[in-house]
Design an enzyme around this catalytic site. Structure first.
Site, PDB file in Angstrom:
ATOM      1  N   ASP A  54     -36.379  20.348 140.370  1.00 40.31           N
ATOM      2  CA  ASP A  54     -35.085  21.044 140.275  1.00 40.31           C
ATOM      3  C   ASP A  54     -34.181  20.303 139.289  1.00 40.31           C
ATOM      4  OD1 ASP A  54     -35.871  22.911 142.162  1.00 40.31           O
ATOM      5  OD2 ASP A  54     -35.082  21.751 143.845  1.00 40.31           O
ATOM      6  N   GLU A  71     -44.276  27.121 135.839  1.00 38.13           N
ATOM      7  CA  GLU A  71     -44.659  26.987 134.428  1.00 38.13           C
ATOM      8  C   GLU A  71     -45.118  28.338 133.855  1.00 38.13           C
ATOM      9  OE1 GLU A  71     -47.692  24.061 133.909  1.00 38.13           O
ATOM     10  OE2 GLU A  71     -47.388  23.945 131.738  1.00 38.13           O
TER      11      GLU A  71
HETATM   12  C1  LIG Z   1     -38.425  24.204 140.721  1.00 34.26           C
HETATM   13  S1  LIG Z   1     -39.562  24.113 142.056  1.00 34.26           S
HETATM   14  C2  LIG Z   1     -41.110  23.723 141.241  1.00 34.26           C
HETATM   15  C3  LIG Z   1     -42.280  23.951 142.150  1.00 34.26           C
HETATM   16  C4  LIG Z   1     -43.655  23.638 141.539  1.00 34.26           C
HETATM   17  N1  LIG Z   1     -43.797  22.233 141.200  1.00 34.26           N
HETATM   18  C5  LIG Z   1     -43.907  24.492 140.329  1.00 34.26           C
HETATM   19  O1  LIG Z   1     -43.819  23.965 139.202  1.00 34.26           O
HETATM   20  O2  LIG Z   1     -44.176  25.686 140.502  1.00 34.26           O
HETATM   21  C6  LIG Z   1     -39.127  22.560 142.806  1.00 34.26           C
HETATM   22  C7  LIG Z   1     -39.724  22.408 144.191  1.00 34.26           C
HETATM   23  O3  LIG Z   1     -39.462  21.101 144.652  1.00 34.26           O
HETATM   24  C8  LIG Z   1     -38.989  21.168 145.991  1.00 34.26           C
HETATM   25  N2  LIG Z   1     -38.112  20.003 146.154  1.00 34.26           N
HETATM   26  C9  LIG Z   1     -36.957  19.780 145.513  1.00 34.26           C
HETATM   27  N3  LIG Z   1     -36.461  18.581 145.825  1.00 34.26           N
HETATM   28  C10 LIG Z   1     -37.345  18.026 146.697  1.00 34.26           C
HETATM   29  C11 LIG Z   1     -37.381  16.789 147.385  1.00 34.26           C
HETATM   30  N4  LIG Z   1     -36.416  15.890 147.210  1.00 34.26           N
HETATM   31  N5  LIG Z   1     -38.429  16.552 148.209  1.00 34.26           N
HETATM   32  C12 LIG Z   1     -39.406  17.472 148.376  1.00 34.26           C
HETATM   33  N6  LIG Z   1     -39.420  18.668 147.738  1.00 34.26           N
HETATM   34  C13 LIG Z   1     -38.406  18.936 146.916  1.00 34.26           C
HETATM   35  C14 LIG Z   1     -38.269  22.487 146.076  1.00 34.26           C
HETATM   36  O4  LIG Z   1     -38.169  22.954 147.399  1.00 34.26           O
HETATM   37  C15 LIG Z   1     -39.154  23.371 145.210  1.00 34.26           C
HETATM   38  O5  LIG Z   1     -40.195  23.969 145.953  1.00 34.26           O
END
Ligand SMILES: C[S@@+](CC[C@H](N)C(=O)[O-])C[C@H]1O[C@@H](n2cnc3c(N)ncnc32)[C@H](O)[C@@H]1O
Length: 209
Positions: free
Chosen positions: A120, A191
């Protein structure tokens, strides 16, 4: 883990529930054998989201173990069901915050590769403290990587990438590696959307020294 794939009867636990790794103690480092019964190089997908990358990697590399870390319950449950569906015995999920996972839960010097894919971006200035890639993250990661273990990062967000570059440059105990385009490295769910929109993807690869 084999029990996870037995036919589901009324008395048997839901097989997908067995894919989730629930630590016995959230403030004591687990043993490798708590995570996977079979010893193998461990790869992490930190913030694995809907799990497309995790499942593809686990299917491609049956000789490695893969742990997806994700804080959203719905996503964790969905990916657990995908792991059962694909009959993968080398993939599990942990529903926990990434920084806590590195700092308190995973064994020291246990991880061969940590993938941080499209984290994020937290674009507002007063939210930037929530960004995953921080000095403390790099320090905690260093403790759980095996010698020579790698960090691989991808993002579509240029301002966040420029922020990361500064954090990565001052992180101690790492060296930067080239990361040429690799068609064997599966695309993540996010992606695929960004690539379809023609957006550039920024990448970084580091090795613990
Ligand atoms: C923008 S999405 C990307 C998901 C995946 N990596 C992709 O590229 O399709 C970011 C993911 O990270 C998770 N996330 C964000 N901060 C996190 C944290 N501190 N610990 C665990 N998960 C987290 C969110 O819930 C989300 O599912």
């Amino acid at each position: 883990m084999r029990a996870a794939f037995r036919a589901h009867s009324e008395n048997a636990p839901d097989p997908a529930e067995l894919i989730e790794f629930v630590p016995q103690d959230y403030f004591a480092r687990a043993e490798m054998s708590d995570l996977f019964p079979r010893p193998a190089p461990l790869e992490l997908d930190l913030g694995c989201g809907e799990g497309g990358f995790l499942v593809a990697m686990a299917a491609k590399h049956p000789d490695h173990n893969f742990l997806g870390v994700e804080r959203l319950l719905g996503r964790v449950r969905k990916v657990c069901r995908m792991v059962v569906h694909h009959q993968l015995e080398n993939a599990r999920l942990l529903r926990l915050e990434t920084a806590h996972t590195l700092r308190y839960v995973l064994p020291k010097e246990s991880v061969s590769v940590a993938h941080v894919l499209f984290p994020d971006p937290w674009p507002k200035r007063h939210h930037q403290r929530h960004r995953l890639i921080q000095d403390g993250f790099m320090e905690a990661l260093h403790g759980i990587l095996v010698p020579g273990g790698e960090l691989r990062i991808k993002t579509d967000d240029e301002p966040y990438f420029m922020w990361m570059e500064k954090v990565l440059a001052r992180a101690k105990g790492y060296e930067r590696l080239d990361w040429p385009e690799d068609p064997e490295y599966p695309q993540t769910n996010f992606e695929r959307r960004f690539v379809a929109q023609g957006l550039p993807i920024y990448r970084a690869r580091l090795r613990k020294v």
